[in-house]
Design an enzyme around this catalytic site. Structure first.
Site, PDB file in Angstrom:
ATOM      1  N   GLY A  48     -47.263-111.453  46.653  1.00  0.00           N
ATOM      2  CA  GLY A  48     -48.165-111.156  47.759  1.00  0.00           C
ATOM      3  C   GLY A  48     -48.637-112.424  48.449  1.00  0.00           C
ATOM      4  N   PHE A  50     -50.774-115.698  48.840  1.00  0.00           N
ATOM      5  CA  PHE A  50     -51.282-116.638  47.858  1.00  0.00           C
ATOM      6  C   PHE A  50     -52.813-116.687  47.905  1.00  0.00           C
ATOM      7  CE2 PHE A  50     -52.138-120.616  45.738  1.00  0.00           C
ATOM      8  CZ  PHE A  50     -51.154-120.662  44.752  1.00  0.00           C
ATOM      9  N   GLY A  51     -53.423-116.650  46.733  1.00  0.00           N
ATOM     10  CA  GLY A  51     -54.877-116.705  46.632  1.00  0.00           C
ATOM     11  C   GLY A  51     -55.500-115.427  46.137  1.00  0.00           C
ATOM     12  N   GLY A  52     -54.740-114.330  46.126  1.00  0.00           N
ATOM     13  CA  GLY A  52     -55.222-113.098  45.524  1.00  0.00           C
ATOM     14  C   GLY A  52     -56.121-112.259  46.412  1.00  0.00           C
ATOM     15  N   CYS A  54     -59.515-111.389  46.322  1.00  0.00           N
ATOM     16  CA  CYS A  54     -60.849-111.797  46.769  1.00  0.00           C
ATOM     17  C   CYS A  54     -60.782-112.649  48.023  1.00  0.00           C
ATOM     18  CB  CYS A  54     -61.570-112.550  45.649  1.00  0.00           C
ATOM     19  SG  CYS A  54     -63.170-113.210  46.140  1.00  0.00           S
ATOM     20  N   HIS A 478     -95.991-116.080  46.320  1.00  0.00           N
ATOM     21  CA  HIS A 478     -96.672-115.083  47.139  1.00  0.00           C
ATOM     22  C   HIS A 478     -96.661-115.541  48.591  1.00  0.00           C
ATOM     23  CE1 HIS A 478     -99.526-111.993  48.295  1.00  0.00           C
ATOM     24  NE2 HIS A 478    -100.229-112.938  48.935  1.00  0.00           N
TER      25      HIS A 478
END
Length: 500
Positions: A48, A50-52, A54, A478
């Protein structure tokens, strides 16, 4: 670069390229390669981009859409505080090109570095399958063997088996972000985190969105209170249709809008007392784009893991032990490892990254194996509003420790000072704890910046800090919105830590 080859004894068998390490997948698996492997032979195999997931089609580009969409969809929030905002328009092609101009460059540079610049790595840009223990064959017939193999092959979108699902107007999360222009009408099928994120994105950017689910609520894997609250909010923001299942997608004329036909699901039929399949139990929606966000499938089934004798769990992922070693017959296989979506059902980048750190250490320190002990696992949904969760839901806590030992506090964002500033009527922080010890069992938030508000609760649960000590052992700024977490902690029926 060079690789050694060896020829098997079987006649006609191709010569095998042998490596010290083969990594299947270029996402989190790519991070396994360090200076420790210099001088040895490493292959990264990925058919696929490159890098996957995500980097290319998941976490990063979706959030790069989610933030602009949150700005575009802020009219309702502004109206609550007497400000009139109008979205004049969105330059969708410019937004898309800004996102992928950055992401594609990162993917391309990562590929060039591994393929062309690092002298001890080889990139195999093909799909691969096991053809024996520690042996892989690519689609073109290359045979690869290795001393160590890491399976980090990720997951892919799953699609319903219905007519018309292959039409050009039908998209998954892998393809919908690269549309040439902003669609006027979008039908989103599914109710999980991918579906609600994209529903919020397209609604915020200006599309007419209809989200269709087979059940009664969105985000049903979350705590019931959060799921119900989010469903109520989303239904006031875009069109949510419950109790329907897709049956067919009909093409339009001249590549025009398609029609999605739905039938009453058994849940919808039960809800309305209508028999599924009757003439009144059908819905048709016209759309320029249909997003099928109906789940993701681990890529285990593409690898022919049976040829390597690897165990697969009932969830369809590869079985691993505490050290991330793959199993065969319940026993660890020497030199075989797994990480990410192919070995767990979280489908979260931070989980895959942690597993990669465990594997990276164990690969080069076989005499000092480290376990994957990190828990609990947090997650966030970057919709509008955000949803964030860690640990057990209320029902899971009751099942685990008993109802008498569970204490719960639901704190509205609108009950703290910053909530007043926001005139907030939607945000909720729900904490679940063990009444006996004050130990936090779960935390569930829906509302503004829920993902950031969750992090201190993740820290408390990870390091064993009880609820009262967390609330009273530090200052809370706060009137920051984080006071909603402080007040929720103080509202739990837990032992007093003695801190004022």
């Amino acid at each position: 670069m060079s690789t050694s080859t060896s020829t098997f004894d079987h006649p006609g068998t191709a010569a095998a390229e042998h490596f010290d390490l083969i990594i299947i997948g270029s996402g989190s698996g790519n991070s396994l390669i360090s200076e420790a492997w210099e001088g040895r032979r490493v292959a990264v195999v990925d058919g696929g981009t490159f890098g996957g997931t995500c980097l290319n089609v998941g976490c990063i580009p979706t959030k790069m859409y989610a933030y602009p969409a949150s700005l575009g969809g802020s009219e309702q929030e502004a109206a609550r505080v007497n400000v009139d905002l109008r979205r004049e328009g969105v330059d969708f092609p410019a937004l898309r090109d800004r996102i992928f101009g950055r992401i594609d460059a990162i993917s391309d540079s990562g590929l060039r570095y591994r393929r062309d610049e690092l002298d001890y790595t080889t990139v195999v840009e093909e799909r691969v399958r096991f053809t024996g223990p520690k042996q892989l064959t690519t689609d073109s017939g290359r045979v690869l063997t290795a001393d160590q193999i890491v399976v980090a092959a990720g997951s892919r979108p799953s699609l319903p088996d219905i007519p018309g699902v292959d039409l050009p107007a039908v998209h998954t999360s892998d393809t919908v972000m690269r549309l040439p222009e902003l669609p006027r009408r979008v039908v989103v099928v599914g109710g999980g985190f991918i579906a609600v994120e994209f529903a919020a994105v397209f609604d915020g950017l200006g599309s007419e969105v209809v989200q269709v689910i087979r059940g009664e609520r969105l985000l049903t894997s979350h705590d019931d209170s959060v799921s119900a609250r989010f469903t109520e909010i989303a239904s006031r923001t875009w069109d949510v249709r419950t109790g329907w299942e897709p049956r067919k997608i009909v093409p339009g004329h001249d590549d025009g809008p398609v029609t999605v036909r739905f039938a009453r699901s058994w849940r919808g039929a039960a809800q309305e007392g209508t028999a599924a399949g009757t003439a009144e139990a059908f819905l048709e929606l016209e759309a320029d784009v249909v997003l099928m966000a109906t789940g993701r499938t681990p890529n285990v089934d593409t690898l022919d893991v049976a040829a390597a004798g690897l165990d697969v769990t009932h969830r369809g992922v590869l079985a691993v032990d505490a050290y991330q070693r793959l199993l065969c017959g319940g026993e660890p296989v020497e030199g075989m490892w797994g990480l990410g979506d192919v070995v767990n059902s979280w489908q979260l980048k931070h989980v895959a990254n942690h597993e990669a750190r465990v594997v990276a250490h164990n690969l080069v320190h076989p005499e000092d194996l480290r376990e994957n002990r990190l828990a609990p696992v947090p997650s966030a949904v970057f919709s509008r509003p955000q949803v964030a969760s860690v640990g057990l839901t209320e029902q899971q806590a009751v099942d685990e420790v008993g109802a008498e030992n569970v204490t719960v506090k639901e704190q509205e964002f609108g009950d703290v000072a910053y909530g007043w500033a926001m005139n907030d009527a939607v945000g909720l922080c729900k904490l679940v704890a063990d009444r006996r010890t004050g130990r936090l069992l779960g935390a569930h938030l829906v509302g503004h910046e829920a993902a950031n508000l969750l992090q201190p609760l993740v820290q408390a649960m990870s390091f064993g800090l009880d609820a009262h000590t967390m609330a009273r052992g530090q200052y809370w700024i706060h009137p920051a919105l984080s006071e909603v977490v402080e007040n929720a902690l103080l509202g739990l029926d837990v032992p007093d830590s003695g801190l004022l």
